[in-house]
Design a protein around this motif. Structure first.
Motif, short mmCIF file in Angstrom:
data_model
loop_
_atom_site.label_atom_id
_atom_site.label_comp_id
_atom_site.label_asym_id
_atom_site.label_seq_id
_atom_site.Cartn_x
_atom_site.Cartn_y
_atom_site.Cartn_z
N MET A 55 2.71 11.32 0.95
CA MET A 55 1.39 11.97 0.96
C MET A 55 1.38 13.12 1.96
SD MET A 55 -0.63 10.51 -1.26
CE MET A 55 -2.37 10.67 -0.86
N ASP A 92 -7.32 17.55 2.20
CA ASP A 92 -8.54 18.29 1.84
C ASP A 92 -9.44 18.53 3.05
OD1 ASP A 92 -7.82 18.40 -0.78
OD2 ASP A 92 -9.22 16.86 -1.49
N VAL A 150 0.86 -1.20 0.00
CA VAL A 150 0.00 0.00 0.00
C VAL A 150 0.89 1.24 0.00
CG1 VAL A 150 -1.66 1.33 1.37
CG2 VAL A 150 -1.98 -1.13 1.09
N TYR A 186 -1.82 12.94 -6.97
CA TYR A 186 -3.01 12.46 -6.27
C TYR A 186 -4.20 13.42 -6.43
CZ TYR A 186 -6.20 10.96 -2.66
OH TYR A 186 -7.34 10.54 -2.00
N ASP A 202 -1.10 10.39 8.72
CA ASP A 202 -1.07 9.45 7.59
C ASP A 202 0.16 8.57 7.76
OD1 ASP A 202 -2.49 9.62 4.53
OD2 ASP A 202 -0.63 8.47 4.69
N ILE A 203 0.07 7.35 7.26
CA ILE A 203 1.20 6.42 7.40
C ILE A 203 2.31 6.75 6.40
CG2 ILE A 203 0.42 4.68 5.74
CD1 ILE A 203 1.13 2.55 7.84
N ASN A 204 1.95 7.53 5.37
CA ASN A 204 2.84 7.69 4.21
C ASN A 204 3.45 9.09 4.16
OD1 ASN A 204 3.42 8.31 1.31
ND2 ASN A 204 2.91 6.14 1.14
N GLY A 228 -9.55 6.01 3.34
CA GLY A 228 -8.34 5.47 3.95
C GLY A 228 -8.52 4.07 4.50
N GLY A 233 -5.19 11.16 6.20
CA GLY A 233 -5.61 12.46 5.64
C GLY A 233 -4.92 12.82 4.35
N GLY A 234 -3.83 12.14 4.02
CA GLY A 234 -3.18 12.33 2.73
C GLY A 234 -2.86 13.78 2.44
N ALA A 281 1.60 8.20 11.14
CA ALA A 281 1.09 7.18 12.06
C ALA A 281 0.27 6.14 11.31
CB ALA A 281 0.20 7.85 13.12
N ASN A 282 0.30 4.93 11.87
CA ASN A 282 -0.53 3.84 11.36
C ASN A 282 -1.87 3.88 12.09
OD1 ASN A 282 -1.70 1.41 10.63
ND2 ASN A 282 0.21 0.24 10.80
N ALA A 283 -2.95 3.84 11.32
CA ALA A 283 -4.30 3.88 11.92
C ALA A 283 -4.51 2.75 12.94
CB ALA A 283 -5.34 3.78 10.82
#
Ligand SMILES: C[S@@+](CC[C@H](N)C(=O)[O-])C[C@H]1O[C@@H](n2cnc3c(N)ncnc32)[C@H](O)[C@@H]1O
Length: 259
Positions: A108, A84, A33, A44, A103-105, A150, A80-81, A130-132
């Motif tokens: 993003m 928005d 992912v 994106y 967000d984990i990424n 997400g 939240g990437g 962070a990982n959800a």
């Protein structure tokens, strides 16, 4: 474990899960992912507008309208990437409130941080990688949590929902905005043709990446349908769980409270 996803019954043991239509080792999914979102981060926002013909803005507006967020509130925009929802919440909560874009990424998050700074949104937003599934926040901390498009990507969705429940204040609400199951049969057929044929082509043309958009289409089909997700929220402890079908169920907004 038996996983019921949009009428597709899939058997998976504890060591495997799905990545789109593929069965993969559970520990591999998070990296797969991550690759998707590292690849799509730069394009994106434009892809979102093109793919949804701008309609994602209406879905997000509806989410804000259902949030009950007021000045001074503390909000978590999870997964939240590019931010928005964070941008909209930041204006509502004002100087005395706080919005955490998590967000984990990091790709993003970086695009989101740059975009929000360009919009002049600085003071009340924090960025957290962070990982959800394991949120690094205290118990009973947020007035509202949103997770927009997400949850579908999270490996252990039940664990993530429990983690969200823990960090939500009593009286707070969770909003899950996610692709779901179209409720009108003819719409379903058009939507399938669009997702599996047109979407990867658009991904190829605009983002030079057909694979990530094929994953998008497949992950939507594998995501729990409206009733299943509602049950999962209840299982995690959320009360008064209900959902609103948007655009004929292509997307659904689920809402639940912690009391
Ligand atoms: C489709 S984007 C949605 C971004 C934004 N919420 C929106 O609606 O435009 C999905 C986001 O979920 C993030 N994500 C995936 N798995 C995650 C996890 N386990 N924990 C936190 N975020 C995750 C991805 O990195 C990506 O930024």
């Amino acid at each position: 474990m038996t996983d019921t996803t949009q009428g597709v019954k899939q058997d998976a043991d504890q060591n495997t899960t799905h990545f789109g239509f593929q069965t993969v080792a559970t520990e591999d999914k998070v990296g797969m992912v991550a690759n998707v979102f590292h690849n799509v981060a730069a394009k994106y926002d434009i892809m979102n507008d093109v793919m949804s013909m701008g309609i994602h803005r209406i879905w997000k507006r509806f989410t804000i309208d259902c949030s009950g967020v007021r000045p001074g509130h503390r909000v978590l925009d999870l997964a939240g990437g590019t931010g928005d929802l964070t941008a909209k919440f930041s204006r509502i909560v004002g100087d005395k409130g706080q919005v955490v874009l998590a967000d984990i990424n990091n790709s993003m998050l970086n695009v989101g941080r740059d975009k929000l700074r360009d919009l002049g949104i600085i003071g009340n937003v924090n960025y957290v990688q962070a990982n959800a599934e394991e949120l690094p926040f205290p118990d009973d901390y947020f007035d509202c949590i949103t997770i927009g498009f997400g949850l579908r990507n999270v490996t252990d969705k039940d664990k993530a929902l429990r983690s969200m429940y823990r960090v939500l204040k009593p009286g707070g609400r969770l909003l899950v905005l996610e692709f779901s199951k179209p409720v009108v049969e003819p719409l379903s057929k058009v939507y399938d043709a669009y997702s599996f044929h047109l979407l990867p082509k658009m991904g190829e043309l605009i983002a030079n990446d057909a694979e990530s958009y094929r994953y998008l289409a497949e992950s939507i089909r594998m995501h729990p349908d409206q009733e299943t997700l509602k049950g999962m929220m209840e299982e995690a402890g959320f009360e008064q769980a209900k959902y609103f079908n948007l655009t004929g169920g292509i997307v659904a907004l689920h809402r639940g409270y912690k009391f």
